[in-house]
Design an enzyme around this catalytic site. Structure first.
Site, PDB file in Angstrom:
ATOM      1  N   TYR A 183       0.926  -1.187  -0.152  1.00 26.14           N
ATOM      2  CA  TYR A 183       0.075  -0.036  -0.027  1.00 26.14           C
ATOM      3  C   TYR A 183       0.925   1.220  -0.016  1.00 26.14           C
ATOM      4  CZ  TYR A 183      -2.973   3.814   2.015  1.00 26.14           C
ATOM      5  OH  TYR A 183      -3.171   4.890   2.395  1.00 26.14           O
ATOM      6  N   HIS A 206      -9.198   0.844  11.265  1.00 23.75           N
ATOM      7  CA  HIS A 206      -8.545   1.848  12.154  1.00 23.75           C
ATOM      8  C   HIS A 206      -8.919   1.879  13.572  1.00 23.75           C
ATOM      9  CE1 HIS A 206      -8.213   3.925   8.202  1.00 23.75           C
ATOM     10  NE2 HIS A 206      -7.347   3.341   8.244  1.00 23.75           N
TER      11      HIS A 206
END
Ligand SMILES: NC(=O)c1ccc[n+]([C@@H]2O[C@H](COP(=O)([O-])OP(=O)(O)OC[C@H]3O[C@@H](n4cnc5c(N)ncnc54)[C@H](O)[C@@H]3O)[C@@H](O)[C@H]2O)c1
Length: 326
Positions: free
Chosen positions: A142, A188
């Site tokens: 990523y 998250h």
């Protein structure tokens, strides 16, 4: 005298950050078109007042024309774990998609770009806080794909006069009105802890409590999504032809995993049980931004750095989703 209205293409504007920025652009009087394939975003995440095109950035040339003043480019795959398991998906979508978008911009004569880069471009920092001149050595695909796009943009600005700003976000959090965070799967910390408070998960895993930090848990820099959105509008003003400006966006203040959990307990009134888990590979002890460049070049000052405020806004949003809010 009010500023003249401009017209912007917002890729990924059905997602979390793109939706909040699109809303800020509309509130500033601009015209907004959202281009999103809804792969991880939601149709209802597109703010009222924005035009919506369901489509891919790979096909941006179909819609981009000289009527646009600029592009804000959020569309990407952005799950670190998924990028390790399926790196080619990240190279195809993030790098291939951005390459097609840049070509479409060049052909249409649209010469201003703000790009969502990330702290993941730096990898394990040698020093803290992290500055833009620090080494970039991403530890996952990523981050590598985002860094590749940053390099692509640098070349485009030098060769073809693009006015470009890459904003390297640290941990985006909080909500703005009806726009908030709902990734699936969620990775998250703040929304995960809020899921415990909502009774959707039994406990929150704490990955490692023996780091060299004050309470032994990892420290991260949380930035309110509305502060982040304001930086995008400032970046549009600061973008200069032929220059690729790179700015970190963070508060310069870290909060530990334990501090986040404790703040969620205080805000929600829920006990939020914890489960001790081993460290995760590639998780640095501390990731905190120096936002000096954003302050100096964009004139940006975050005004919502307080963790309680960030968690309170995220909690208000998370409860909106509940059929019976506790
Ligand atoms: N949320 C964070 O903490 C954070 C931190 C650093 C960087 N970023 C970056 O910010 C951007 C937005 O992140 P987010 O959290 O809002 O993610 P998100 O998944 O909510 O939004 C991304 C949006 O892009 C769309 N999309 C993906 N590929 C597309 C394609 N090929 N064509 C058209 N649309 C496509 C998705 O449907 C989604 O609506 C991403 O580029 C991400 O890498 C986010």
């Amino acid at each position: 005298m009010s500023k003249p209205q401009k017209k912007y293409l917002v890729t990924g504007g059905a997602g979390y950050v793109g939706g909040v920025v699109a809303q800020h652009l509309l509130e500033a009087g601009h015209a907004v078109t959202v281009l999103d394939d809804l792969s991880t975003g939601f149709r209802e995440g597109v703010p009222a007042g924005a035009e919506f095109i369901e489509g891919r950035i790979q096909d941006a040339a179909k819609w981009l024309d000289a009527s646009y003043d600029g592009v804000l480019h959020f569309a990407a795959c952005s799950q670190v774990g998924e990028s390790v398991a399926d790196p080619e998906k990240y190279w195809v979508n993030n790098v291939g998609g951005s390459l097609a978008l840049l070509a479409a911009m060049r052909d249409a004569g649209v010469r201003t770009l703000v790009f969502s880069s990330t702290a993941a471009t730096y990898g394990e920092p040698a020093t803290t806080p992290i500055t833009e001149s620090d080494a970039t050595a991403p530890t996952n695909p990523y981050g590598a794909t985002k860094l590749a796009v940053d390099h692509m943009i640098t070349g485009e600005a030098a060769a073809h006069g693009l006015a470009a700003v890459s904003l390297r976000y640290f941990n985006v959090a909080g909500a703005y009105g009806s726009c908030g965070e709902r990734h699936d799967p969620e990775s998250h910390l703040i929304p995960l802890v809020l899921q415990v408070a909502l009774g959707r998960r039994e406990s929150i895993s704490v990955y490692g409590d023996d780091y060299p930090t004050p309470d032994g848990t990892c420290v991260r820099d949380y930035i309110h999504v509305a502060d982040l959105a304001e930086a995008h509008l400032l970046a549009l003003d600061a973008a200069t032809a032929g220059e690729h400006l790179i700015c970190n966006l963070g508060n310069g203040n870290g909060f530990s995993v334990r501090e986040v959990i404790e703040t969620v307990r205080e805000v929600t009134g829920h006990p939020v049980p914890e489960t001790a888990a081993p460290r995760r590979a590639g998780d640095p002890a501390v990731l905190v931004a120096s936002a000096a460049t954003a302050r100096d070049r964009l004139g940006w000052t975050p005004s919502r750095a307080d963790l309680t405020g960030i968690v309170t806004d995220a909690w208000t949003f998370a409860r909106r989703e509940e059929p019976t809010a506790p």
